[in-house]
Design a protein around this motif. Structure first.
Motif, PDB file in Angstrom:
ATOM      1  N   GLU A 243       0.828  -1.208   0.000  1.00 56.59           N
ATOM      2  CA  GLU A 243       0.000   0.000   0.000  1.00 56.59           C
ATOM      3  C   GLU A 243       0.861   1.257   0.000  1.00 56.59           C
ATOM      4  O   GLU A 243       0.534   2.251  -0.668  1.00 56.59           O
ATOM      5  N   HIS A 244       1.980   1.211   0.726  1.00 58.64           N
ATOM      6  CA  HIS A 244       2.890   2.352   0.760  1.00 58.64           C
ATOM      7  C   HIS A 244       3.399   2.687  -0.642  1.00 58.64           C
ATOM      8  O   HIS A 244       3.545   3.865  -1.000  1.00 58.64           O
ATOM      9  N   HIS A 245       3.634   1.659  -1.443  1.00 63.05           N
ATOM     10  CA  HIS A 245       4.147   1.845  -2.801  1.00 63.05           C
ATOM     11  C   HIS A 245       3.061   1.766  -3.865  1.00 63.05           C
ATOM     12  O   HIS A 245       3.365   1.727  -5.063  1.00 63.05           O
ATOM     13  N   ASP A 246       1.812   1.728  -3.418  1.00 63.08           N
ATOM     14  CA  ASP A 246       0.656   1.707  -4.333  1.00 63.08           C
ATOM     15  C   ASP A 246       0.728   0.532  -5.305  1.00 63.08           C
ATOM     16  O   ASP A 246       0.491   0.688  -6.506  1.00 63.08           O
ATOM     17  N   LEU A 247       1.011  -0.656  -4.778  1.00 57.98           N
ATOM     18  CA  LEU A 247       1.136  -1.851  -5.612  1.00 57.98           C
ATOM     19  C   LEU A 247       0.088  -2.923  -5.303  1.00 57.98           C
ATOM     20  O   LEU A 247       0.002  -3.920  -6.023  1.00 57.98           O
ATOM     21  N   ARG A 248      -0.700  -2.748  -4.259  1.00 61.07           N
ATOM     22  CA  ARG A 248      -1.588  -3.830  -3.814  1.00 61.07           C
ATOM     23  C   ARG A 248      -2.559  -4.280  -4.909  1.00 61.07           C
ATOM     24  O   ARG A 248      -2.856  -5.486  -5.036  1.00 61.07           O
ATOM     25  N   ALA A 249      -3.041  -3.349  -5.717  1.00 58.52           N
ATOM     26  CA  ALA A 249      -4.072  -3.682  -6.708  1.00 58.52           C
ATOM     27  C   ALA A 249      -3.562  -4.626  -7.804  1.00 58.52           C
ATOM     28  O   ALA A 249      -4.367  -5.261  -8.484  1.00 58.52           O
ATOM     29  N   TYR A 250      -2.259  -4.742  -7.960  1.00 61.30           N
ATOM     30  CA  TYR A 250      -1.730  -5.625  -8.999  1.00 61.30           C
ATOM     31  C   TYR A 250      -1.925  -7.104  -8.659  1.00 61.30           C
ATOM     32  O   TYR A 250      -1.980  -7.945  -9.560  1.00 61.30           O
ATOM     33  N   PHE A 251      -2.030  -7.417  -7.370  1.00 61.03           N
ATOM     34  CA  PHE A 251      -1.948  -8.812  -6.950  1.00 61.03           C
ATOM     35  C   PHE A 251      -3.309  -9.387  -6.603  1.00 61.03           C
ATOM     36  O   PHE A 251      -4.025  -8.882  -5.739  1.00 61.03           O
ATOM     37  N   GLU A 252      -3.611 -10.487  -7.270  1.00 63.58           N
ATOM     38  CA  GLU A 252      -4.896 -11.163  -7.084  1.00 63.58           C
ATOM     39  C   GLU A 252      -4.980 -11.839  -5.718  1.00 63.58           C
ATOM     40  O   GLU A 252      -6.051 -11.875  -5.099  1.00 63.58           O
ATOM     41  N   THR A 253      -3.869 -12.389  -5.249  1.00 61.60           N
ATOM     42  CA  THR A 253      -3.871 -13.069  -3.963  1.00 61.60           C
ATOM     43  C   THR A 253      -2.505 -12.959  -3.299  1.00 61.60           C
ATOM     44  O   THR A 253      -1.484 -12.847  -3.985  1.00 61.60           O
ATOM     45  N   LEU A 254      -2.509 -13.005  -1.970  1.00 63.06           N
ATOM     46  CA  LEU A 254      -1.283 -13.013  -1.179  1.00 63.06           C
ATOM     47  C   LEU A 254      -1.283 -14.283  -0.341  1.00 63.06           C
ATOM     48  O   LEU A 254      -2.210 -14.528   0.431  1.00 63.06           O
ATOM     49  N   ALA A 255      -0.252 -15.094  -0.480  1.00 55.77           N
ATOM     50  CA  ALA A 255      -0.049 -16.251   0.388  1.00 55.77           C
ATOM     51  C   ALA A 255       1.084 -15.888   1.344  1.00 55.77           C
ATOM     52  O   ALA A 255       2.220 -15.666   0.909  1.00 55.77           O
TER      53      ALA A 255
END
Length: 219
Positions: A118-130
């Motif tokens: 979120e700090h680098h505004d990248l969260r929206a790229y990733f469909e899932t986090l394991a």
């Protein structure tokens, strides 16, 4: 057919590992100690293998806690001022534009990873986090990568893992994934599994990644 890229986080997308090592090495020097890179490398990408605080067991607990707090604050300040690794944003943009699905498989906990995405505004790229929170065994166990594949609904043959560490690359290979290692300064000297491919950086973007995979497929 390549349908997804599964990224490690620390050291791969965002190099937290180099400044962390440098901070601990400086702390060791302040106390007349030596932190060997080879010792530090054993713990990269996993947990419970190397304890950097074991060298300070002779100190009173209150003093160790003071050092921990100071070291943590110094590291967090550096990370707040740091960007993701060069070429990462461009690769994510290109992969998304090409229709590739993106995921993260990391031995770090979810709060840590989400904070920096979120700090680098990248969260929206990733469909899932394991993450560490989702499994019983972190890398080099393959559980994280298997979970990421299951959440994507893909077979290992349809995805590629992007890693920076020995523990991470072992996890990817054990999960049956093709693995491309993009080392950072503290992992560059590691000996990776022979099954892995290697890029020295992300600057070549998706084109360089596809070319490497295509070249390997011809062998």
């Amino acid at each position: 057919m390549l349908r997804a890229l599964i990224f490690d986080f620390d050291g791969t997308i965002f190099d937290t590992e180099t400044p962390e090592f440098e901070n601990y090495r400086a702390l060791y020097r302040e106390h007349g100690l030596v932190l060997e890179l080879s010792d530090w490398q054993r713990g990269i990408g996993t947990w419970g293998v190397f304890d950097p605080w074991a060298a300070f067991a002779h100190l009173e607990e209150i003093e160790r806690e003071r050092l921990r707090a100071r070291n943590h604050a110094r590291l967090m300040g550096q990370l707040e001022r740091s960007d993701v690794r060069p070429g990462v944003r461009e690769l994510l943009e290109q992969a998304q534009a090409a229709g590739l699905r993106l995921a993260i498989a990391t031995s770090s906990d979810r709060n840590w990873v989400q904070r920096w995405l979120e700090h680098h505004d990248l969260r929206a790229y990733f469909e899932t986090l394991a993450t560490q929170d989702d499994v019983q065994h972190v890398k080099p166990d393959p559980e994280l990568y298997r979970l990421a594949l299951a959440r994507l609904g893909l077979d290992a043959s349809e995805a590629v893992a992007i890693e920076d560490s020995l523990n991470g690359s072992l996890a990817a290979v054990r999960a049956g994934l093709r693995c491309v290692v993009v080392p950072n300064p503290v992992t560059r000297s590691l000996r990776f599994p022979p099954e892995t491919l290697r890029l020295e950086g992300f600057e070549g973007g998706l084109e360089a990644l596809r070319a490497l995979l295509a070249e390997d497929a011809l062998k």
